[in-house]
Design a protein around this motif. Structure first.
Motif, mmCIF file in Angstrom:
data_model
loop_
_atom_site.group_PDB
_atom_site.id
_atom_site.type_symbol
_atom_site.label_atom_id
_atom_site.label_comp_id
_atom_site.label_asym_id
_atom_site.label_seq_id
_atom_site.Cartn_x
_atom_site.Cartn_y
_atom_site.Cartn_z
ATOM 1 N N ASP A 245 0.835 -1.196 0.000
ATOM 2 C CA ASP A 245 0.000 0.000 0.000
ATOM 3 C C ASP A 245 0.873 1.250 0.000
ATOM 4 N N GLY A 246 0.354 2.307 -0.591
ATOM 5 C CA GLY A 246 1.098 3.567 -0.637
ATOM 6 C C GLY A 246 1.487 4.088 0.722
ATOM 7 N N THR A 247 0.740 3.720 1.774
ATOM 8 C CA THR A 247 1.057 4.180 3.129
ATOM 9 C C THR A 247 1.907 3.182 3.903
ATOM 10 N N ALA A 248 2.324 2.094 3.273
ATOM 11 C CA ALA A 248 3.173 1.114 3.958
ATOM 12 C C ALA A 248 4.537 1.724 4.240
ATOM 13 N N PRO A 249 5.101 1.487 5.429
ATOM 14 C CA PRO A 249 6.410 2.080 5.738
ATOM 15 C C PRO A 249 7.516 1.453 4.893
ATOM 16 N N LEU A 250 8.373 2.306 4.349
ATOM 17 C CA LEU A 250 9.544 1.871 3.588
ATOM 18 C C LEU A 250 10.753 1.761 4.501
ATOM 19 N N PRO A 262 16.411 8.776 20.614
ATOM 20 C CA PRO A 262 16.255 9.082 19.188
ATOM 21 C C PRO A 262 14.812 8.934 18.730
ATOM 22 N N LYS A 263 14.453 9.725 17.722
ATOM 23 C CA LYS A 263 13.115 9.689 17.139
ATOM 24 C C LYS A 263 13.169 8.892 15.842
ATOM 25 N N GLY A 264 12.281 7.940 15.695
ATOM 26 C CA GLY A 264 12.253 7.115 14.490
ATOM 27 C C GLY A 264 11.361 7.729 13.426
ATOM 28 N N VAL A 265 11.967 8.452 12.503
ATOM 29 C CA VAL A 265 11.220 9.073 11.410
ATOM 30 C C VAL A 265 10.779 7.987 10.428
ATOM 31 N N VAL A 266 9.499 7.972 10.109
ATOM 32 C CA VAL A 266 8.934 6.965 9.216
ATOM 33 C C VAL A 266 8.782 7.559 7.818
ATOM 34 N N ARG A 267 9.152 6.765 6.808
ATOM 35 C CA ARG A 267 8.948 7.160 5.410
ATOM 36 C C ARG A 267 8.087 6.098 4.739
ATOM 37 N N GLU A 268 7.092 6.516 3.958
ATOM 38 C CA GLU A 268 6.164 5.594 3.326
ATOM 39 C C GLU A 268 6.482 5.412 1.839
ATOM 40 N N HIS A 269 6.175 4.222 1.313
ATOM 41 C CA HIS A 269 6.497 3.904 -0.080
ATOM 42 C C HIS A 269 5.923 4.925 -1.061
ATOM 43 N N GLY A 270 4.629 5.217 -0.960
ATOM 44 C CA GLY A 270 3.966 6.032 -1.974
ATOM 45 C C GLY A 270 4.437 7.465 -2.014
ATOM 46 N N GLY A 271 4.289 8.170 -0.895
ATOM 47 C CA GLY A 271 4.682 9.577 -0.866
ATOM 48 C C GLY A 271 6.162 9.766 -1.134
ATOM 49 N N HIS A 272 6.994 8.863 -0.615
ATOM 50 C CA HIS A 272 8.439 8.925 -0.806
ATOM 51 C C HIS A 272 8.790 8.833 -2.286
ATOM 52 N N ALA A 273 8.232 7.858 -2.984
ATOM 53 C CA ALA A 273 8.554 7.675 -4.395
ATOM 54 C C ALA A 273 8.090 8.864 -5.233
ATOM 55 N N VAL A 274 6.890 9.343 -4.972
ATOM 56 C CA VAL A 274 6.360 10.469 -5.748
ATOM 57 C C VAL A 274 7.195 11.727 -5.518
ATOM 58 N N ALA A 275 7.487 12.025 -4.262
ATOM 59 C CA ALA A 275 8.216 13.255 -3.941
ATOM 60 C C ALA A 275 9.639 13.219 -4.476
ATOM 61 N N LEU A 276 10.352 12.095 -4.289
ATOM 62 C CA LEU A 276 11.738 12.045 -4.743
ATOM 63 C C LEU A 276 11.828 12.079 -6.261
ATOM 64 N N ARG A 277 10.936 11.368 -6.931
ATOM 65 C CA ARG A 277 10.944 11.403 -8.406
ATOM 66 C C ARG A 277 10.722 12.828 -8.902
#
Length: 668
Positions: A245-250, A262-277
Motif C-alpha cells: 500500500d502507498g502508506t506502507a512504511p519503507l 532518538p526519534k524514528g522518522v517513518v517514510r512511506e512507499h507512496g509519498g516517498h517515491a512520488v516526492a523524490l521522483r
C-alpha cells in the motif's frame, strides 16, 4: 513546460490535485491511489496515496530494466580507502537485489518485518536497502560504527527480525571491525533478532560465531540469533517485488531528540517515491541517464534520498563514495570523482567544502580535473556562510545552490529549483524559495506571521507534501508533541529564519542558536557569517555563553586555513572589529579562540549546543552522533587557557578523551 510560479501556486491551492498529477508519472502496481490525500480517523494525521499499490524497489530497478536501461550504469562505487572501484548496471543491481531478497525471505524476513542495516558506504548496503523494499520489509540504516549502546537502543525500538552488517568499515589509516560492535549491542539489547547477516570485507574478515554472544546468554531462552554469511543469501533464487500500500512504511531513520532518546522518522512507499521522483527534476534539474554524486553517507537522510532512492527512481546514475573529502588521498578527491564519472550534479555539505578550502585555499587541485560536465553544486546540512558559497562558485564556475531540509522532510523544503526556467536564482546566504508543496511561514511566538525581514520561527502549514514523515515509529504522541502542538495547523521545524522583501528565505539555525545579549536577540548564524568572512578563517562556531550582567555574550571558536599565520591576539582583535562594524557594540563580541578542529556530528553539523554547555560548565552527555569525542577535551583545554567561560567539568559517564568508534566514512 510548467513554471515554478504556476506549480507552486497549484500545489498550495489544490495539494491533492497537484500531487495526483505527479503520482501519475510513476507506474503503480495493480491499483492507483484512492484517495490521494486522507486523514487518519484516530490521530488526524495526513496520509498520502492510501490504497495505491506499488513497490519502491520495482520502481528503482525492474521498471528501468524493462524500459531500455538494463545496461546503463546504475551505481558507480568508488573507495579510495580500500582501493576498490566497481560499476553496476541496472540489470546487475536488479539481479543482486532480487537474489538477496530471496535469501532474506529464506531467513524468515517478510512484509512488515524490520531489518537494521549497519554498514558503511558499500554496494552491499545499497542492495540490502533495495532488497528490504522489494519484500515490503522496513529497513533502518544505522550509521556504521555507531557505539553499541546507541545501536542497542535502535534494536529495541525497531525490533528487527534481522541485522545486516559489514565485517568492518575503513578509516583513513585503519579498519574498524563492526561485528564486535554488533555483538556488544546484542548483549545490551532486550530484543533478539532471528539472524545477523555479515558481509565480509577482504581487508578485515570476521569469524562468524556459532551462536549469539555469551554475554547475552540469559536473554536467549526464547530466541537464538543465527549468524549468516551475506554471500550465502545471494545463492537464493530471485524473488519478485511485493506490491504494498502507498502508506506502507519503507524505512525508519533515527534522528536526535531533545530528550536524548532518538526519534524514528517513518517514510512511506507512496509519498516517498512520488516526492523524490519529482524533486530530481524540479529541484536538481537532473534527467534520466545523467549522473549525481552525493558526498554523504547512506546512514543519513541525504544518503537515503539522493545516493540511493532518488537517482534510481529517476533512471539516473549515482556515485557511491567511501572516503572523505580530504586526505583520501587529498582535497581534490571530490573533483576527481566528478571528472571520472561525468558528474552533472554534486551534492554535499558546506562543512565538506570548508574542509577542502582549508587544505587547498587557492583551489589548485580542482584545476587538475575536467569538470565540464558539472552543472550545479548543491549544499545542505547546515547553513552555508557566504564566504564558502562564493569560494565554491568562483572555483567551479557553476551555480551554487544552498538549500534547506530535514531528516523529517526527506527532501528539500527551500531551494532554487533549477528544473524550472523561471525559478528565482540562488543568492548567497539564502536557502532559496519554498519548493512546490511547502507552504512555509515565518511566525512569531504567538503563531502569527511576521513582516518581511523579521526573524521568527520557521513553520509549514499542514498538510505537509508527500515524502515527509507521517508520524514517528510507534509514537504518535511524541510526533504530535514535538512538531504539531505549539501551533495548531502547522508543522514546527525547530529552526529560526526570515524572509526578505523579494521572497528569499534565510535559515539562521536552530531556535536555541538565538542568543539574548542584554535584551537584544542576536543570531549566532549571522555572527558566524561575519567571523567566517575573515580571510584566515576556515570555519567557525559562535556560542552564546552565560554572563551575569548581560545574560549571554557571544564567543567565537575558529579553525584557521592551512598556511594561515596570524597571532591569536591579532586575529581576535580583527574579528572583534569586524563584528563591531557590521553588528555594532551591542553584540558584545570580545573573545575568539583558535582551535584545531570543531566537534561535529558524523553528518557534518557543528555541535554548538554541546560546546555552549561545555564552556558554561554545565553537565551534559556526549552526543551519540559526535564524530570524535576527544575533540571536546581539546577545546576545553583551549577555553581554560584563554579564560573563556567558567571552565567546564567533564560530563558523567565516559571521559571526554574516550573516543567512540567511527567508521570514517565519506563526505557530508
Amino acid at each position: 513546460m510548467p513554471t515554478y510560479a504556476a506549480d507552486y501556486a497549484a500545489s498550495l491551492a489544490d495539494p491533492a490535485g497537484f500531487w495526483a498529477g505527479q503520482a501519475a508519472r510513476l507506474s503503480w502496481l495493480h491499483d492507483p491511489p484512492r484517495p490521494v490525500l486522507s486523514q487518519d480517523e484516530a490521530t488526524g494525521f495526513y496520509r498520502w496515496f492510501r490504497g495505491g499499490r506499488l513497490n519502491t524497489s520495482w520502481l528503482c530497478l525492474d521498471y528501468h530494466v524493462a524500459n531500455g536501461r538494463a545496461q546503463q550504469p546504475a551505481l558507480h562505487y568508488d573507495s579510495p580507502v580500500t582501493n576498490v572501484r566497481r560499476s553496476y548496471t541496472y540489470a546487475e543491481l536488479l539481479d543482486l537485489t532480487a537474489r538477496l531478497a530471496g535469501g532474506l525471505r529464506a531467513q524468515g524476513v517478510e512484509q512488515g518485518d524490520r531489518v537494521i542495516i549497519y554498514m558503511p558506504n558499500m554496494p552491499e548496503a545499497v542492495v540490502a536497502m533495495l532488497a528490504c523494499a522489494r519484500l515490503g520489509a522496513v529497513h533502518s540504516v544505522v550509521f556504521g560504527g555507531f557505539a553499541p549502546p546507541e545501536l542497542a537502543v535502535r534494536i529495541d525500538d525497531a525490533q528487527p527480525r534481522a541485522i545486516i552488517c559489514a565485517s568492518a568499515g575503513m578509516e583513513i589509516d585503519r579498519p574498524i571491525p563492526y561485528l564486535p560492535l554488533v555483538q556488544q549491542a546484542l548483549a545490551l539489547a532486550t530484543h533478539r533478532p532471528a539472524c545477523v547477516v555479515v558481509s565480509q570485507r577482504d581487508f578485515c574478515p570476521a569469524e562468524l560465531p556459532a551462536e549469539a554472544p555469551a554475554a547475552a546468554a540469559t536473554t536467549l531462552e526464547k530466541t537464538e540469533t543465527r549468524f549468516v554469511d551475506y554471500q550465502e543469501l545471494l545463492a537464493a533464487a530471485p524473488v519478485e517485488a511485493v506490491p504494498v500500500d502507498g502508506t506502507a512504511p519503507l524505512y525508519i531513520l533515527y534522528t536526535s531528540g531533545t530528550t536524548g532518546r532518538p526519534k524514528g522518522v517513518v517514510r512511506e512507499h507512496g509519498g516517498h517515491a512520488v516526492a523524490l521522483r519529482y524533486s530530481m527534476g524540479a529541484v536538481f534539474g537532473l534527467k534520466p541517464g545523467e549522473t549525481i554524486f552525493s558526498g554523504s553517507d547512506i546512514g543519513w537522510a541525504v544518503g537515503h534520498s539522493y545516493i540511493v532512492y532518488g537517482p534510481l527512481l529517476l533512471g539516473a546514475t549515482t556515485v557511491l563514495f567511501e572516503g572523505k573529502p580530504v586526505r583520501t588521498p587529498d582535497a581534490g578527491t571530490f573533483w576527481r570523482l566528478c571528472a571520472d564519472y561525468g558528474v552533472n550534479v554534486l551534492f554535499t555539505a558546506p562543512t565538506a567544502i570548508r574542509a577542502i578550502r582549508k587544505e587547498d585555499p587557492a583551489g589548485q587541485l580542482a584545476r587538475r580535473y575536467d569538470l565540464s560536465q558539472l552543472r550545479h553544486l548543491f549544499l545542505a546540512g547546515e547553513r552555508c556562510d557566504p564566504a564558502t558559497y562564493d569560494w565554491a562558485g568562483e572555483l567551479l564556475g557553476v551555480p551554487v545552490v544552498d538549500h534547506w531540509w530535514q531528516t523529517e522532510s526527506g527532501w528539500p523544503m527551500l531551494a532554487s529549483c533549477v528544473g524550472y526556467a523561471d525559478a528565482p536564482p540562488p543568492r548567497a546566504g539564502s536557502a532559496g524559495h519554498p519548493v512546490p508543496g511547502y507552504n512555509l511561514q515565518i511566525l512569531d511566538e504567538e503563531g502569527q506571521p511576521v513582516p518581511a525581514g523579521t526573524t521568527g520561527l520557521v513553520a509549514l502549514r499542514l498538510p505537509l507534501p508527500p515524502g515527509c514523515l507521517p508520524t514517528l515509529w510507534h509514537d504518535d504522541a511524541r510526533f504530535q508533541a514535538a512538531y504539531l502542538d505549539q501551533f495548531p495547523g502547522y508543522y514546527l521545524s525547530g529552526d529560526g529564519g526570515y524572509r526578505d522583501e523579494a521572497g528569499y528565505c534565510y535559515i539562521m539555525g536552530r531556535v536555541d542558536d538565538v542568543i539574548n545579549v542584554a535584551g537584544h536577540r542576536l543570531s549566532t548564524g549571522e555572527l558566524e557569517e561575519i567571523v567566517a568572512a575573515h580571510p584566515a578563517v576556515a570555519e567557525c562556531a559562535v556560542l552564546g555563553l552565560h554572563d551575569e550582567l548581560r545574560g549571554q555574550v557571544p564567543v567565537g571558536l575558529v579553525v584557521l586555513k592551512d598556511g594561515a599565520v596570524l597571532p591569536e591576539t591579532a586575529l581576535e582583535q580583527q574579528l572583534v572589529q569586524l563584528v563591531r562594524e557590521q553588528v555594532g557594540a551591542v553584540a558584545c563580541f570580545r573573545q575568539a579562540a583558535v582551535v584545531a578542529r570543531l566537534p561535529k556530528t558524523r553528518s557534518g553539523k557543528i555541535l554548538r549546543k554541546t560546546l555552549r554547555l561545555l564552556a558554561d560548565g554545565e553537565e551534559f552527555a556526549v552526543p551519540s552522533t559526535i564524530d570524535d569525542p576527544a575533540i571536546l577535551a581539546e577545546i576545553r583545554a583551549v577555553l581554560l587557557r584563554r579564560g573563556i567561560g567558567v571552565g567546564a567539568t567533564p560530563p558523567p559517564g565516559p571521559t571526554l578523551a574516550q573516543s567512540a568508534t567511527s567508521s570514517g566514512r565519506g563526505g557530508a
